[in-house]
Motif scaffolding. Sequence first.
Motif, mmCIF file in Angstrom:
data_model
loop_
_atom_site.group_PDB
_atom_site.id
_atom_site.type_symbol
_atom_site.label_atom_id
_atom_site.label_comp_id
_atom_site.label_asym_id
_atom_site.label_seq_id
_atom_site.Cartn_x
_atom_site.Cartn_y
_atom_site.Cartn_z
ATOM 1 N N PRO A 297 40.482 3.020 -62.247
ATOM 2 C CA PRO A 297 39.890 1.986 -63.103
ATOM 3 C C PRO A 297 38.664 2.471 -63.881
ATOM 4 C CG PRO A 297 40.429 1.074 -60.964
ATOM 5 C CD PRO A 297 40.633 2.554 -60.861
ATOM 6 N N THR B 46 38.142 -4.187 -60.995
ATOM 7 C CA THR B 46 38.903 -3.633 -62.121
ATOM 8 C C THR B 46 39.050 -4.653 -63.244
ATOM 9 O OG1 THR B 46 40.154 -2.191 -60.633
ATOM 10 C CG2 THR B 46 41.106 -2.612 -62.811
ATOM 11 N N ILE C 116 38.489 -3.839 -55.058
ATOM 12 C CA ILE C 116 39.024 -3.054 -56.180
ATOM 13 C C ILE C 116 39.654 -3.931 -57.251
ATOM 14 C CG2 ILE C 116 40.699 -1.269 -56.818
ATOM 15 C CD1 ILE C 116 40.386 -0.230 -53.890
ATOM 16 N N SER D 153 45.582 -1.137 -59.831
ATOM 17 C CA SER D 153 44.487 -1.422 -58.910
ATOM 18 C C SER D 153 44.956 -2.272 -57.729
ATOM 19 C CB SER D 153 43.340 -2.137 -59.640
ATOM 20 O OG SER D 153 43.656 -3.491 -59.915
#
Length: 392
Positions: free
Chosen positions: A247, A315, A311, A275
């Motif tokens: 990312p 992202t 995450i 992601s």
Amino acid sequence: MNKFWNIIKNNLTTVKHISAIGTADVVGTAISSIFWLYLASIMTVNGYGIVNYYIAIANIAATIALMGSENTLRVYLPKGVKIQSTAYAIVFLSSAVTCLVLFLVYSKIEIIILTLSFVISNLAIADTLGHKEFTAYSKFFVLQKILLVIFSIVLYYFLGTNGVILGLAISFSPYIYQAVRGFSDSKICFILIKERLAFFLTSFINTFTGVARGQVDKLIIAPMLGFELLGNYAFALQVVAVFMIFPNIIYKYTVSTDSGGKSNTAVKKITVLISIIISVIGATLSPIAISTFFPKYVLATQAIQILSFHIIPATIALMINSKFLAMEKNRFVLVGTIISLSVNISGVVILGPLFGIVGISSGLVLGTVMACVYLILVNNKMKSDESTSVIR
């Protein structure tokens, strides 16, 4: 699948530029991650916490000295505004003041040297990406990681934790060339900053809160819960940083191209999808990997599983922030960062004493989710307003 490959074929330049950044980030971050994981294996958990504590101090100090110049360079250089020398001059003055304060408070020369290294490297990287010199960025990025391994390991065996800090600082020395080149590319003209003062100041506040979000928790954890818990938490963050490689690669590319007026919608959607896959893999496999290779950091296992779900919202936030920065609407980015920082710090202060590393990690994820929700709502409102305007 055919649609996916058509997107790739129609965006060969995009793929080339992302590949340049991506190759460097994958190789460089792999080198860096292996180094930090190796360092964690040979140091005590307490010592690892101390190193990360000093790095957090230098990071925050460098961010104050930089005054948001990175985003200013990355947004305005692609637009042809020769603002780098003026931004550099302001940063050099603020760096001198910041280092004086650091000396008076800590009297530790290693932190001061590391702070200056962070300042110089961030200016050089922003300048390089702003000029879309992705190949040059790649070479310098990988070189810095190689030097990090060499100098930090050698100096660690001579000087201990101070050697790691000094080695990290020295590894950024190649960026001096880039910084000097950037400073000589244009004349100092404070009017350029004055005309964009609102963006410049908002970028500073935004960057500071962003770095604070990633570093202030460490400054609070050390005195409140001890360096050992900080060492485990820092180890968990290092593992999750590996998960965020892809990312971050895309973000570095999209900020410059969004600012140049190019659409990156397809690239961003693919990034979010990847992601999600990374997040699931990280949460599933981390307990096995940590217990096998890093038994000293078993306490960090639960943190890694929780942080793996950071995450996805992180992202999405990066992809939206890229658009907002390109549109010079960085106040939205700022608000999102403040939301994340506030929740994160609250998590450390409230949940940390109650649930330890699980509470701290949960606070970070919750802060990221709330910031992401805010950015999505703002982005959707902007799209709705644009559609209404077109209809009218």
